[in-house]
Design an enzyme around this catalytic site. Sequence first.
Site, mmCIF file in Angstrom:
data_model
loop_
_atom_site.group_PDB
_atom_site.id
_atom_site.type_symbol
_atom_site.label_atom_id
_atom_site.label_comp_id
_atom_site.label_asym_id
_atom_site.label_seq_id
_atom_site.Cartn_x
_atom_site.Cartn_y
_atom_site.Cartn_z
ATOM 1 N N CYS A 29 37.667 43.752 40.954
ATOM 2 C CA CYS A 29 36.331 44.022 41.482
ATOM 3 C C CYS A 29 36.058 45.420 41.597
ATOM 4 O O CYS A 29 35.781 46.060 42.753
ATOM 5 C CB CYS A 29 36.539 43.256 42.921
ATOM 6 S SG CYS A 29 34.829 43.438 43.769
ATOM 7 N N CYS A 37 32.296 34.603 46.987
ATOM 8 C CA CYS A 37 31.520 35.806 46.857
ATOM 9 C C CYS A 37 30.008 35.741 46.890
ATOM 10 O O CYS A 37 29.357 35.311 46.076
ATOM 11 C CB CYS A 37 31.959 36.579 45.758
ATOM 12 S SG CYS A 37 31.135 38.371 45.459
ATOM 13 N N GLU A 91 50.768 58.101 49.151
ATOM 14 C CA GLU A 91 49.312 58.185 49.605
ATOM 15 C C GLU A 91 48.548 59.710 49.465
ATOM 16 O O GLU A 91 47.372 59.868 49.230
ATOM 17 C CB GLU A 91 49.538 57.887 50.998
ATOM 18 C CG GLU A 91 49.870 56.386 51.353
ATOM 19 C CD GLU A 91 48.406 55.348 50.430
ATOM 20 O OE1 GLU A 91 47.643 55.723 50.648
ATOM 21 O OE2 GLU A 91 49.163 54.236 50.160
ATOM 22 N N CYS A 107 34.510 39.289 37.275
ATOM 23 C CA CYS A 107 34.368 38.051 38.112
ATOM 24 C C CYS A 107 35.203 37.012 37.550
ATOM 25 O O CYS A 107 35.521 36.107 38.249
ATOM 26 C CB CYS A 107 32.924 37.918 38.444
ATOM 27 S SG CYS A 107 32.152 39.305 39.020
ATOM 28 N N CYS A 166 38.440 36.800 38.952
ATOM 29 C CA CYS A 166 38.412 36.927 40.529
ATOM 30 C C CYS A 166 39.060 35.862 41.157
ATOM 31 O O CYS A 166 38.503 34.504 40.811
ATOM 32 C CB CYS A 166 37.181 37.380 41.091
ATOM 33 S SG CYS A 166 37.362 37.639 43.032
#
Length: 290
Positions: A193, A209, A37, A200, A203
């Site tokens: 995305c 959406c 992280e 798309c 997706c």
Amino acid sequence: MDRSAVVQAVVRWYDRAGRDLPWRAPGTTAWGVMVSEFMLQQTPVARVVEPWQAWLRRWPTPADLAAEAAGEAVRAWGRLGYPRRALRLHAAARAIVADHDGEVPDDHAALLALPGVGSYTAAAIASFAYGQRHVVLDTNVRRVLTRLEDGRAQAPVSMTRAEVDRATAWLPRTRTRAAKWAVASMELGALVCTARAPACERCPVSRSCSWHAAGRPAADGPPRRRQAYEGTDRQCRGALLAQLRATSDAVPTATLLAGWPDPAQAARALAGLLADGLAVRDDDRVALPR
């Protein structure tokens, strides 16, 4: 919109399409997740994999890193950029050893108290390392939720309270499901995305959406510009640090500054490195922090 159905579809997509990243492997320690992280802040995944693996081989626990000089963390950070992250990670390792018996805490508040750990990082560690239920709201997730519900191409430049409230409403009730949604929604934003070339057609939730239904309208407002690098003070700082990382000895100040073509910019960059604790001066020589 049936949020639970969207969550289920995204999680199923992640199970088959998520990347096989080393910090996601079974058995990865909380320290391994924490290191990832820190490294992933403002840095693409592809640039992080090898440094992460090298870091964990050298310092598999917080105590291993804490026992080293801070300068060694800066040296090992290499070309990841934003090297103050290395100092903060080193400081966090020492705090973990001093205050948590060498174990990355699983308590959200305790994570927030560590050097260099903000609200996103604390939530990410608690979620990804310990399977807890927290809102993990990065740029990718913000974009996914903005497109799903608001029908806009991009989230606001600065995170809003309304975004946090909305992300909380999307969070599944169970710990396991919430942790899975956190990583799955982030992966959807990273792989499908995306900001510049959303796919798309691939997706799993395009039919739900609002942005897709509206014909994918362009982002309103001025275009977001990439931060320049060539010729900037940031590039100069990196060049000076590269010289310091290349040797275990202190470098004469004149030699260090001579490595950059603009003397005034080099002097300014060195002053910044000293002020940030990324370098120390000993008489007329400069070295990484000890």
